[in-house]
Design an enzyme around this catalytic site. Structure first.
Site, PDB file in Angstrom:
ATOM      1  CB  CYS A  92      -1.148 -26.935  29.187  1.00 15.72           C
ATOM      2  SG  CYS A  92      -1.122 -26.868  30.984  1.00 15.72           S
ATOM      3  CG  HIS A 134       5.006 -28.395  29.384  1.00 17.86           C
ATOM      4  ND1 HIS A 134       4.365 -27.730  28.359  1.00 17.86           N
ATOM      5  CD2 HIS A 134       4.054 -28.607  30.328  1.00 17.86           C
ATOM      6  CE1 HIS A 134       3.092 -27.546  28.676  1.00 17.86           C
ATOM      7  NE2 HIS A 134       2.879 -28.073  29.870  1.00 17.86           N
ATOM      8  CD  GLU A 135       4.617 -31.603  32.877  1.00 20.97           C
ATOM      9  OE1 GLU A 135       4.014 -31.062  33.831  1.00 20.97           O
ATOM     10  OE2 GLU A 135       4.089 -31.769  31.758  1.00 20.97           O
ATOM     11  CG  HIS A 138       3.069 -26.773  34.580  1.00 24.24           C
ATOM     12  ND1 HIS A 138       2.065 -25.832  34.526  1.00 24.24           N
ATOM     13  CD2 HIS A 138       2.848 -27.605  33.531  1.00 24.24           C
ATOM     14  CE1 HIS A 138       1.280 -26.080  33.485  1.00 24.24           C
ATOM     15  NE2 HIS A 138       1.731 -27.152  32.869  1.00 24.24           N
TER      16      HIS A 138
END
Length: 201
Positions: A92, A134-135, A138
């Site tokens: 990251c 993953h995004e 976030h």
């Protein structure tokens, strides 16, 4: 002021981003800046809250290279229809140098919009599915190391403490604003692009 990548434990990384209701020239320019930062730091994805913007937008390119693959800008992403499982290493840009093995669905459906308002409805698998998950994590205030299990987290704890110490030091010298100011800044961005009010932190 140009965008920059924020590092753990900056509170915006734990903020649940709100859906975007307005697209203007400034938002498009910020998306371009996010792509520039992603490529500059050899990333394959970057979420808006990683540049201290509390809005539901991410950029991605699974190749990590500006002149290869496709640069994605996705607004208000949602993922569903998970299938299969796959475990792979993730890192990251908000905790540079740290990596862990993360188990995720192998296939997902991505829904959202591009900057022109065109609807996106696409089934993704393999690496791109992982990048998108993953995004979106976030944007929901979740970081990859929240998903690696106790043993993997123990390996990173010392390094995460170093990030905390560095953050506190920068806040102490004023190079990072205090928590109340950061909350006010988030509220102002939300009011501008998500229909939120400036009373929300």
């Amino acid at each position: 002021m140009p965008l920059s990548i924020i590092h753990f434990p900056h509170p915006t990384l734990r903020h649940v981003s709100r859906p975007i209701v307005r697209v203007d020239a400034k938002l498009k320019s910020m998306a371009d800046e996010m792509l520039d930062l992603m490529y500059e730091f050899d990333g394959v994805g970057l979420a808006a809250n990683q540049v201290d913007l509390p809005i539901r937008m991410f950029v991605a390119n699974p190749t990590g290279k500006r002149d290869e693959g496709e640069s994605w800008v996705i607004l208000n992403p949602e993922i569903d229809r998970p299938k299969g499982n796959d475990t792979a290493q993730e890192g990251c840009l908000s905790v540079p140098g740290l990596y862990g093995q993360v188990k995720r669905p192998k296939t997902v459906r991505l829904r959202g919009f591009d900057l022109q308002g065109n609807e996106i409805n696409q089934v993704l698998d393999g690496f791109m599915a992982r990048v998108v998950q993953h995004e979106v994590d976030h944007l929901d205030g979740i970081m990859f190391f929240d998903r690696i299990g106790e043993e993997g987290l123990r390996d990173l704890e010392g390094h995460l403490e170093e990030f905390k110490t560095d953050y506190e030091s920068k806040q102490g010298t004023g190079s990072i604003a205090d928590e109340a100011t950061l909350a006010q800044q988030r509220a102002e961005w939300e009011a501008m692009y998500t229909g939120g009010t400036t009373s929300n932190g």
